[in-house]
Motif scaffolding. Sequence first.
Motif, PDB file in Angstrom:
ATOM      1  N   VAL A  24     -11.162  -0.275  -8.601  1.00 26.59           N
ATOM      2  CA  VAL A  24     -10.366  -1.475  -8.332  1.00 26.59           C
ATOM      3  C   VAL A  24     -10.993  -2.241  -7.173  1.00 26.59           C
ATOM      4  CG1 VAL A  24      -8.082  -2.333  -7.641  1.00 26.59           C
ATOM      5  CG2 VAL A  24      -8.263  -0.282  -9.077  1.00 26.59           C
ATOM      6  N   SER A  55      -3.655  -5.330  -9.867  1.00 28.31           N
ATOM      7  CA  SER A  55      -4.608  -5.876  -8.915  1.00 28.31           C
ATOM      8  C   SER A  55      -4.904  -7.319  -9.286  1.00 28.31           C
ATOM      9  CB  SER A  55      -5.897  -5.065  -8.924  1.00 28.31           C
ATOM     10  OG  SER A  55      -6.872  -5.671  -8.115  1.00 28.31           O
ATOM     11  N   VAL A  59     -10.432  -4.498 -12.320  1.00 27.86           N
ATOM     12  CA  VAL A  59      -9.958  -3.147 -12.608  1.00 27.86           C
ATOM     13  C   VAL A  59     -10.735  -2.662 -13.828  1.00 27.86           C
ATOM     14  CG1 VAL A  59      -8.024  -1.706 -13.359  1.00 27.86           C
ATOM     15  CG2 VAL A  59      -7.616  -3.583 -11.750  1.00 27.86           C
TER      16      VAL A  59
END
Length: 169
Positions: A24, A55, A59
């Motif tokens: 991430v 996020s 990702v």
Amino acid sequence: MVTRVYGGPMPVDESITGFAMAVVREDGQWRCSALEQAALAELDAAITELRKLRSTGAVFGMLAVDDEFFVIVRPTPGGAQLLVSDAAAALDYDIAADVLDLLRVDPPDEDDDTIWPEGDLEILADLGMPAPELEVIAGETELYPDEQLGMIAQRCGFGEAFNKALDEL
């Protein structure tokens, strides 16, 4: 092949070794963490786990399967971008077969021993890994998948986070 017990959790196929890692990028910072072991055996499990990670940045998942091949999974609103480092792995591994199935690519013939990546070689281009470089790394047959993924992590700028997460596995 692992079969699902109706109403119960998906059993983990203990015979598959390797690792499944979530990557991430949030506010310019990289974070790597382990995914459940089931992500090595089931593409759906990997995609589901990755979708749970919220996020505003990138990702994706990096899966190293049985010292044989790697898979990169990047969820998108309409599905997932996918790359398997060796299409022939679909002959022996369900997760590789699932990747080819989602890509709508036929598996290679049983007697084809050629190794080639299949999927989106541009999967990490926006993170600093151009398709030609990713193709070269995927084609490095003398390297193990963890070494190939480590090279990708270094090139994209999260090598330190990747190595730290590997040490914690």
